[in-house]
Design a protein around this motif. Sequence first.
Motif, short mmCIF file in Angstrom:
data_model
loop_
_atom_site.label_atom_id
_atom_site.label_comp_id
_atom_site.label_asym_id
_atom_site.label_seq_id
_atom_site.Cartn_x
_atom_site.Cartn_y
_atom_site.Cartn_z
N ILE A 230 0.89 -1.16 -0.05
CA ILE A 230 0.05 0.09 0.02
C ILE A 230 0.85 1.05 -0.10
CG2 ILE A 230 -1.95 1.28 1.13
CD1 ILE A 230 -2.68 -1.41 2.73
N GLY A 231 0.85 2.19 -0.85
CA GLY A 231 1.47 3.29 -1.03
C GLY A 231 0.69 4.46 -0.21
N LEU A 232 1.40 5.23 0.75
CA LEU A 232 0.93 6.16 1.58
C LEU A 232 1.67 7.55 1.35
CD1 LEU A 232 1.37 4.11 4.78
CD2 LEU A 232 -0.43 3.78 3.33
N TRP A 233 0.69 8.54 1.06
CA TRP A 233 1.31 9.92 1.03
C TRP A 233 0.02 11.01 1.37
CZ3 TRP A 233 2.53 11.56 -4.54
CH2 TRP A 233 1.46 11.46 -5.54
N ALA A 234 0.42 12.27 1.62
CA ALA A 234 -0.30 13.38 1.91
C ALA A 234 0.21 14.80 1.65
CB ALA A 234 -0.80 13.36 3.45
N ASP A 235 -0.55 15.68 1.38
CA ASP A 235 -0.06 17.00 1.16
C ASP A 235 0.71 17.08 -0.25
OD1 ASP A 235 -0.56 18.64 3.79
OD2 ASP A 235 -0.62 16.63 4.14
N VAL A 236 0.13 16.77 -1.34
CA VAL A 236 0.99 16.34 -2.33
C VAL A 236 1.34 17.79 -3.11
CG1 VAL A 236 0.93 15.03 -4.56
CG2 VAL A 236 -0.13 14.09 -2.63
N GLY A 237 0.27 18.42 -3.67
CA GLY A 237 0.51 19.68 -4.35
C GLY A 237 1.00 19.34 -5.71
N GLN A 238 1.79 20.59 -6.37
CA GLN A 238 2.31 20.31 -7.63
C GLN A 238 3.61 21.15 -7.91
OE1 GLN A 238 -1.03 21.92 -10.59
NE2 GLN A 238 -2.19 22.11 -8.57
N THR A 239 4.63 20.88 -7.24
CA THR A 239 5.80 21.40 -7.57
C THR A 239 6.75 20.24 -8.08
OG1 THR A 239 6.54 20.52 -5.30
CG2 THR A 239 5.60 22.41 -5.18
N ASN A 240 7.91 20.59 -8.50
CA ASN A 240 8.91 19.67 -9.05
C ASN A 240 9.00 18.40 -7.95
OD1 ASN A 240 10.04 20.27 -11.52
ND2 ASN A 240 10.95 21.99 -10.47
N ILE A 241 9.01 18.71 -6.60
CA ILE A 241 8.97 17.34 -5.60
C ILE A 241 7.73 16.72 -5.74
CG2 ILE A 241 8.33 18.82 -3.86
CD1 ILE A 241 11.03 16.24 -3.80
N SER A 242 6.62 17.27 -5.87
CA SER A 242 5.49 16.55 -6.12
C SER A 242 5.43 15.51 -7.22
CB SER A 242 4.20 17.41 -6.41
OG SER A 242 4.32 18.73 -5.54
N ALA A 243 6.17 15.97 -8.33
CA ALA A 243 6.33 15.28 -9.38
C ALA A 243 7.26 14.29 -9.24
CB ALA A 243 6.81 15.96 -10.82
N MET A 244 8.43 14.39 -8.51
CA MET A 244 9.22 13.23 -8.13
C MET A 244 8.74 12.18 -7.08
SD MET A 244 12.30 14.02 -9.58
CE MET A 244 13.01 15.58 -10.51
N ASN A 245 7.98 12.85 -6.40
CA ASN A 245 7.48 11.62 -5.44
C ASN A 245 6.27 10.80 -6.32
OD1 ASN A 245 8.19 11.65 -2.56
ND2 ASN A 245 7.80 14.10 -2.69
N MET A 246 5.49 11.50 -7.25
CA MET A 246 4.65 10.69 -7.87
C MET A 246 5.48 9.51 -8.57
SD MET A 246 3.58 10.36 -11.23
CE MET A 246 3.94 11.83 -12.11
N GLU A 247 6.65 9.92 -9.51
CA GLU A 247 7.22 8.73 -9.92
C GLU A 247 7.85 7.92 -9.37
OE1 GLU A 247 11.30 9.06 -12.93
OE2 GLU A 247 10.32 10.89 -12.49
N TYR A 248 8.32 8.38 -7.94
CA TYR A 248 8.92 7.35 -7.12
C TYR A 248 7.95 6.40 -6.60
CZ TYR A 248 11.70 5.68 -3.47
OH TYR A 248 12.50 4.64 -2.48
N MET A 249 6.79 6.93 -6.33
CA MET A 249 5.42 6.25 -6.01
C MET A 249 5.06 5.12 -7.01
SD MET A 249 3.02 5.43 -3.31
CE MET A 249 2.67 6.81 -2.57
N LEU A 250 5.14 5.51 -8.22
CA LEU A 250 4.82 4.47 -9.26
C LEU A 250 5.63 3.61 -9.59
CD1 LEU A 250 2.88 3.96 -11.63
CD2 LEU A 250 3.98 5.53 -13.02
N LYS A 251 7.19 3.75 -9.71
CA LYS A 251 8.37 3.03 -10.04
C LYS A 251 8.84 2.16 -8.84
CE LYS A 251 8.85 6.01 -14.24
NZ LYS A 251 9.98 6.28 -14.93
#
Length: 531
Positions: A230-251
């Motif tokens: 199960i992937g867990l996250w919160a307070d995501v937003g839309q910054t460069n680090i948001s995109a990096m975390n999204m990619e990390y969660m996926l891959k």
Amino acid sequence: MKRWLFALLLISTTLVLVSTGALSTPLRLRPVSRTSDYVRPELPSEMLPLHDIRLQSRQGKVEQVHLSVLRYDRVVIGFLRDINDLPNTELPMQATLRYGTNRSSLDHEMVLNARVYSGMQEYNGYLWNPPMGAPTLNRSQVAELMNTASWAEPWWYVYSNTTVADIPENHSVAAIYNNPSALYQSPLVFNAKLDNLQPRTTYYYDIDGEYTGNFTTLPEPGIADGPMTIGLWADVGQTNISAMNMEYMLKQVNPDFVMLHGDLSYADAYWPRWDTWLRLMEPLMSTKMHLWCKGNHEFNSGNENNVAYMFRFATPFKESESPTFEYHAFETGLVHVITLASFARFDNQSVQYRWLMRALERVDRTRTPWLVVQFHVPWYCSVLGTGSRLLMREAMEDLLYKYGVDLILVGHVHVYERTYPVYNNQTNACGAVQLVLGDAGNREGPSLPFIDPQPSWSAFREGSFGVGKLVVYNHTHAHFEWHRVACEYSNATNCVTPGDNSAQARVPSDSTWLVRNTTQCPNRLMPTQRV
């Protein structure tokens, strides 16, 4: 399979004994700091500019595809069509979705009808010093936007106040009610509910021949046919680090499904930012199902009032006999999840409290032994001045302790913190481990400093970006990791956040085994009968 589980149980038990020093032969273990020495820059991260290629509209084509899980056999595919800049095109009020288990032969078809919603975008002082995701405008630009001389109705002058300076922003009522550019019209919103799906099965889907994707369903409740991530996250937003975390969660995390504990887009009533956020998140959300939870940025920030959240994201509230999308229950495999609302009434006279009592009574611990609760605002957090939801804790903690909740997941505070099992502000072996996971990349910056000295119930804390990974192995053992993603900018060889002191850009900086001891803690068997 039985050999594998037995071996895992032995390994897991050994790890727990090592971590608690319970072996017969003393081990020389290096003392572990309960506060990380990682230093993250205190400056906020910048919102991605609206011209970023990842945020661009597909000009009427299918976009913003995202998956919501309602049951192990029920998934909602949400998507939108942005026609706002296409005034002369035919209005595509319907869409066709085909899906099936064979990529080359999609044997199920659904025709979907569109919905839209509107929102106010007030042109006032917020726009040159915005607390939301809006682009900053100077005063002359705002005055131009609010120039109503050619079209405003005469009645708007009754709102002028002679005690206030006669400047354009004080006439914002004219913009609110009369200026078309002050009104946001959403893209066409479509939600397709796929029902009677097979468990642990990959499904492929096609939307109007414009978009194709796939997802894998979850196991039935009570079925333990292998580890579930199960992937867990919160307070995501839309910054460069948001995109990096999204990619990390996926891959890297590669979860079976994802839980998001509130504060999604940080649009804050600058409504187009909901569209840019879902475009940014589409690579993850079009293939990994999410279980949603609302936060303050879906509710009261910028007067959101749950409007965009409610229209876009499906929750299993009907499946769990909840009266509202704000709180609900869900079960799959060995896990039962209850989602609560930090921003709904929670006292013992409230509907939410009484629904929670009923939801807890219905948990079958022989089938889904792991009882997990998520909401947005922490009950336990050692950051100075965090405004934790202490009244909610006073109202509901006894109830969650009575029913032996194993794990509580929250966001809101922009740090990572893990507690020991805690109850009534003290460590308690039969209390819930609580995880603050509130920094997946939002623009507001870290919530620091930490309180010193560190509270006795605080096991580990770190002011870092990142995501969580929970792996449930069997009825008694699960493993959690916090993956620090200290990476805001990257190229082919380098991945860093300027100013931090991390030796590695991506690293699991905290991990722990979670062990359900029902002999020591009989509350973890509650309820003893299913209602």
